[in-house]
Design an enzyme around this catalytic site. Sequence first.
Site, PDB file in Angstrom:
ATOM      1  N   SER A  62       1.043  -1.068   0.147  1.00  0.00           N
ATOM      2  CA  SER A  62      -0.120   0.276   0.049  1.00  0.00           C
ATOM      3  C   SER A  62       0.891   1.316  -0.260  1.00  0.00           C
ATOM      4  O   SER A  62       2.205   1.067   0.733  1.00  0.00           O
ATOM      5  CB  SER A  62      -0.374  -0.240   1.146  1.00  0.00           C
ATOM      6  OG  SER A  62      -1.474  -1.211   1.168  1.00  0.00           O
TER       7      SER A  62
HETATM    8  C1  LIG Z   1      -3.652  -4.306  -0.518  1.00  0.00           C
HETATM    9  S1  LIG Z   1      -3.016  -5.424  -0.529  1.00  0.00           S
HETATM   10  C2  LIG Z   1      -2.421  -5.361   1.751  1.00  0.00           C
HETATM   11  C3  LIG Z   1      -1.311  -4.789   1.379  1.00  0.00           C
HETATM   12  C4  LIG Z   1       0.058  -5.410   3.115  1.00  0.00           C
HETATM   13  N1  LIG Z   1      -1.163  -5.340   4.015  1.00  0.00           N
HETATM   14  C5  LIG Z   1       1.102  -4.793   3.043  1.00  0.00           C
HETATM   15  O1  LIG Z   1       2.091  -4.635   3.896  1.00  0.00           O
HETATM   16  O2  LIG Z   1       2.281  -4.798   2.242  1.00  0.00           O
HETATM   17  C6  LIG Z   1      -4.015  -6.596   0.023  1.00  0.00           C
HETATM   18  C7  LIG Z   1      -4.256  -8.124   0.508  1.00  0.00           C
HETATM   19  O3  LIG Z   1      -5.045  -8.999   0.579  1.00  0.00           O
HETATM   20  C8  LIG Z   1      -4.965 -10.090   0.261  1.00  0.00           C
HETATM   21  N2  LIG Z   1      -5.938 -10.816   0.157  1.00  0.00           N
HETATM   22  C9  LIG Z   1      -7.817 -11.029   0.091  1.00  0.00           C
HETATM   23  N3  LIG Z   1      -8.234 -11.407   0.095  1.00  0.00           N
HETATM   24  C10 LIG Z   1      -8.887 -11.448   1.361  1.00  0.00           C
HETATM   25  C11 LIG Z   1      -8.946 -13.168   2.368  1.00  0.00           C
HETATM   26  N4  LIG Z   1     -10.236 -13.054   1.558  1.00  0.00           N
HETATM   27  N5  LIG Z   1      -8.529 -13.489   3.264  1.00  0.00           N
HETATM   28  C12 LIG Z   1      -6.961 -12.766   3.533  1.00  0.00           C
HETATM   29  N6  LIG Z   1      -6.234 -12.005   3.132  1.00  0.00           N
HETATM   30  C13 LIG Z   1      -6.854 -11.455   1.387  1.00  0.00           C
HETATM   31  C14 LIG Z   1      -4.776  -9.828  -1.123  1.00  0.00           C
HETATM   32  O4  LIG Z   1      -4.215 -11.004  -1.370  1.00  0.00           O
HETATM   33  C15 LIG Z   1      -3.495  -9.082  -1.099  1.00  0.00           C
HETATM   34  O5  LIG Z   1      -2.309  -9.727  -0.595  1.00  0.00           O
END
Ligand SMILES: C[S@@+](CC[C@H](N)C(=O)[O-])C[C@H]1O[C@@H](n2cnc3c(N)ncnc32)[C@H](O)[C@@H]1O
Length: 436
Positions: free
Chosen positions: A91
Amino acid sequence: MAIASGRRGALRLSAIRPAARLGPVTEAARARTRMVDALRAAGRIHTPAVEAAFRAVPRHLFLPDVPLEQAYADEAVAVQYTDGVTTSSASQPSMMAIMLEQLGLRPGHRVLEIGAGTGYNAALMARIVGPTGTVVAVDIDEALVAGAEEHLAAADVAGVDLVTADGALGHPAGAPYDRIVLTVGSDDVRPEWIAQLAPGGRLLLPLAVRGSQLSVALDLGPDGLLHSDSVRSCAFIRLRGEGAGRDTIRPVDGWGLALQLPDDGPGADPTRIAAALEEPGEPVPAPVSLGVVDVWDGFGLWLALTEPGACRVLAPDPDTGLPDDLLPLGPSTGTVALATAADRDRAGLAMVVPLAGRGDLRRPGPVAVRPFGPEGAALADALLDALDRWDAAGRPGAPDWRFTIVPDGVDEPGEVPRGHVVTTAHCRVLAALTPG
Ligand SMILES: C[S@@+](CC[C@H](N)C(=O)[O-])C[C@H]1O[C@@H](n2cnc3c(N)ncnc32)[C@H](O)[C@@H]1O
């Protein structure tokens, strides 16, 4: 659900070893200092604990495949695509700082992060909660979890438990949590997250509210309601898996446009809206000035919460071939509109457009309301009225709203300000403007 839980670092003397022990000041350290100084100067970081975490954790080690300059730029970095769509990203540092400030972490807190991604945010949080706290970071994607594991090891971060799981269900094994944070967008406040919060705990999530995505910090009260402590604009990838909401974007065939319809109602029929677009009326100058942010999360949010026919008109393809004055904010974004298409012969659309010859659309400037179709004129009047009312209310934006979440099965006490109600799969969201 496959769970690959790995507690990293058996010796948890400190969540992060002091930067000084990692070696001399490097180019990366200088880039990190510049990034943190800029986040402070912009008011994104304002508490010492959040600042110390950003200064301690090397972001480039969580983005090993991008140039150093990009790793320390204030921008999101996509790290995974599925069928051409970004499914994971690191992000934007500004947004992370805003959310860490909203989260209000303290040493010793137990934290659940849903959306571990690169592991960078988990590392920042581990730094803040310290050796007496716990961070459990869940991602739905096994490969991303494996990558995060490597990044945390490279950065010498201890104190993060990584789990591969669908975060829609939370992670009951580690509950209760003082803080649960989603770094992925949701259009619901799921009962699992509420059930896994400690009494008085805080849930922070990017919540879709009729086309706006808002980072909402919610405190769990003894009455079972959640009350927002702060609200900010944001833009996150949406949840995959069990918590994936329904897709509310519908193409308007033949126009290169799409309608983003309300998530809690049927909304206008795109076929009828396509027909209405064939009948453009003359733009009516509006009495207020608007820039991109005003249109999207200022007036746009207001409109979505006060007018049932509100929608967003998006231009997903930059080469729409639309006349220049049709969209106010550049072809990659779109505009807000009122639409009706209840009746085949009485479809209409009225949308906010720039006044001809207007320059930089990011700054507030003159706009007009343009009607389309048989009902367009009446909708344009309603849209102009709404603009007037928003302006008279002091042009409220995302931080001026507060939300109360009423989970299904919990009563709404009489004293809760009703405001406007959005119904999600598992709760009602009551929106009201902050007094004053
Ligand atoms: C914007 S990224 C998060 C960035 C992260 N916090 C970082 O510091 O790099 C969103 C993440 O949510 C994950 N995601 C999507 N749906 C999800 C779910 N149902 N449960 C857990 N993770 C999920 C995606 O795989 C993705 O890696």
